[in-house]
Scaffold this active site. Structure first.
Site: not given
Ligand code: G1P
Ligand code: ZN
Length: 543
Positions: A18, A113-114, A277, A279, A281-282, A364-365, A376, A496
């Site tokens: 994703t 990312s995070h 976070d 990078d 974006d959150r 939601e994340s 984002k 999840r």
């Molecule tokens: C997670 C988040 C999703 C977000 C993605 C990238 O993905 O749930 O909303 O877009 O990180 O930041 P997941 O690990 O659930 O596939």
């Molecule tokens: Zn991120």
């Protein structure tokens, strides 16, 4: 010989999820691993001959070395220009902005990312297309296919490029332009928000704590909040990006941003708290003693965005990922605008944004964004909140209470079961999938199943179908449970479980979320047999 064509062979199928490809840093540092992925990406997008790319990352360990490899490979593959953030730093939304503003052909973002950073933690690389957004599935499929048949990659033989000094230089036949990571992003924010109004808010004594979590938004927040908007020095904490994010987990939620939560729940709490976070974006939003769930934040922003100059015409529509709570749906309905439900992952918003069908979107994340870029955007969300607070002259808690009184409150929580044996996780999902058609009408924990299905999405713009996007159990009375497997984990499987319960009665708007969600949680656990199938009872992380 300035160029090298290196023989290689597939190491493994490199499948961007994703948000790009995420792996342990050690995996990315294996011989040829990064090179294979970069070449597969270049091949998958039809080559980079004559193209301009934006390159930058969140500063985590291996950022600089990986950028050098990418620049050498871009030059060897015939790219004309690479625009790189000074020191290799660019937040994800800043990359998206630069791609769009400079009409670049795409960009490479180095981040997990995070996820934590460091030699023993995680690394990642994402390709964004010419619209500034994450590559759609038809592109990531091509990258994946290429990575399984790769035989050669191209790289210049010569050593490093100076990415620390602003200005333009060349590497072989390619121009490398080193830009200030913040300047053009800050300019865009200034065009969207009423900076004078927000400056006035701070001048009037409004207090804030922004936790950059030792990650990429530090320089952005220092420059914009403390520099341009006049927030007192010290408003931004943990504002210097570090290769391992200070040993922490740069994930802006109540668990990982605990320092911020503690500060916001003390008697001397500032008026407003926020975090971003790895990078950038959150975002996380918290008022004095009032944590705002990302789903609720999206709903509030949807209801009040018109208070900021960039959205004063109102919103054309909104979108949320399927597991995101339905709070925003209720606002959209009241405003008479469309609300789209898409699969998890920002890339699914791209077509709707490009087609001008939505203005705001969110997950939601902790991801919220708008049509200003195709990612984002953490600081953007914080600035929109600030602009709203400056206009509304209400506290965060009061804004939320007003919203719940108008539209009802969607209590919401996500339970993550991490590092579950993949076979067991898949078996649980398969078993649940297998009985969906029989669940309608069944009553459990005082709730009755109204609808049980697996979410599939037909993109209204390009007609593509994404199936298998999460199992939904919808109950009478506004409860919902969603199960899906994470696509971004780097170890085992992460299950999840997303829980939601709508309350509209005015005496039920200030419950503890666990209390409001107890029945739907029990129903979800019973129907899925999660504990029996995986051996897990309690989630590892609740957000
Ligand atoms: C997670 C988040 C999703 C977000 C993605 C990238 O993905 O749930 O909303 O877009 O990180 O930041 P997941 O690990 O659930 O596939
Ligand atoms: Zn991120």
């Amino acid at each position: 010989m300035p160029m090298q064509t290196v023989r290689t062979r597939p190491i493994e199928g490199q499948k961007p999820g994703t948000s790009g490809l995420r792996k342990k840093t050690a995996v990315f540092r294996r011989p040829h691993y990064l090179e294979n992925y970069v070449q597969s990406t270049f091949d998958g997008i039809g080559g980079v001959q004559g193209k301009t790319l934006v390159v930058g990352g969140d500063g985590r360990f291996f950022n600089d070395d990986a950028i050098q490899i990418i620049l050498r490979m871009a030059a060897a593959n015939g790219a004309t220009r690479c625009i790189v953030g000074q020191g290799g730093i660019l937040s994800t939304p800043a990359v998206s902005n630069l791609i769009r503003k400079r009409n670049a052909d795409g960009g490479l973002i180095l981040s997990a990312s995070h996820n934590p950073g460091g030699p023993d933690a995680d690394f990642g690389l994402k390709y964004n297309g010419p619209n500034g957004g994450p590559a759609p599935e038809n592109v990531t499929d091509k990258i994946f296919a290429r990575s399984k048949e790769i035989e050669i990659y191209k790289i210049t033989a010569s050593g490093g490029v100076d990415i620390d000094t602003l200005g333009t230089r060349s590497h072989q036949d390619m121009v490398v332009e080193i830009v200030d990571p913040v300047a053009e992003y800050a300019e865009m924010m200034q065009a969207i928000f009423d900076f004078d109004k927000i400056r006035g808010l701070f001048a009037g004594g409004f207090t804030m704590r922004f936790d950059a979590m030792h990650a990429v938004t530090g320089p952005y927040a220092h420059a914009i909040l403390e520099g341009m908007l006049g927030a007192p020095k010290g408003t931004v904490v943990n504002g210097v990006p570090s290769p391992d994010f200070g040993g922490g987990h740069p994930d802006p939620n109540p668990i990982w941003a605990k320092d911020l939560m503690d500060a916001m729940y003390r008697p001397d709490a500032p008026d407003f708290g926020a975090a971003s976070d790895g990078d950038g974006d959150r975002n996380m939003i918290v008022g004095q003693g009032a944590y705002v769930t990302p789903s609720d934040s999206l709903a509030l922003l949807c209801a009040k965005a018109h208070l900021a100059p960039g959205y004063k015409q109102g919103l054309v529509g909104v979108a949320r990922s399927m597991p995101t709570s339905r709070a925003v749906d209720r606002v959209a309905q009241r405003l008479g605008i469309a609300c789209h439900e898409t699969p998890t992952g920002w890339k699914f918003f791209g077509n709707l944004l490009d087609a001008g069908q939505v203005t705001l979107c969110g997950e939601e994340s902790a991801g919220t964004g708008s049509d200003h870029v195709r990612e984002k955007d953490g600081l953007w969300a914080v600035l929109l909140w600030l602009n709203i607070l400056a206009e509304a002259k209400q506290s965060v808690a009061d804004l939320m209470t007003d919203l719940w009184q108008t539209d009802g409150r969607c209590y919401y929580s996500r339970h993550d079961y991490e590092d579950v044996d993949s076979n067991k996780a898949n078996a649980m999902m398969d078993a649940l999938r297998g009985k969906l058609s029989t669940l309608g009408g069944s009553a459990v924990a005082g709730l009755t199943v109204e609808q049980a299905d697996e979410f599939a999405y037909d993109d209204p713009i390009d007609g593509s179908r994404a199936s298998g996007q999460g199992i939904r159990l919808m109950f009478s009375g506004g409860a919902r449970a969603v199960f899906r497997l994470s696509g971004t984990g780097t170890q085992g499987a992460t299950i999840r479980l997303y829980l939601e319960q709508l309350e509209t009665a005015s005496d039920k708007l200030q419950l503890q979320p666990e209390e409001a969600l107890a029945d739907v949680r029990q129903a979800a656990m019973t129907l899925s047999e999660l504990s029996v199938m995986t051996g897990r009872v309690d989630p590892d992380v609740i957000t």
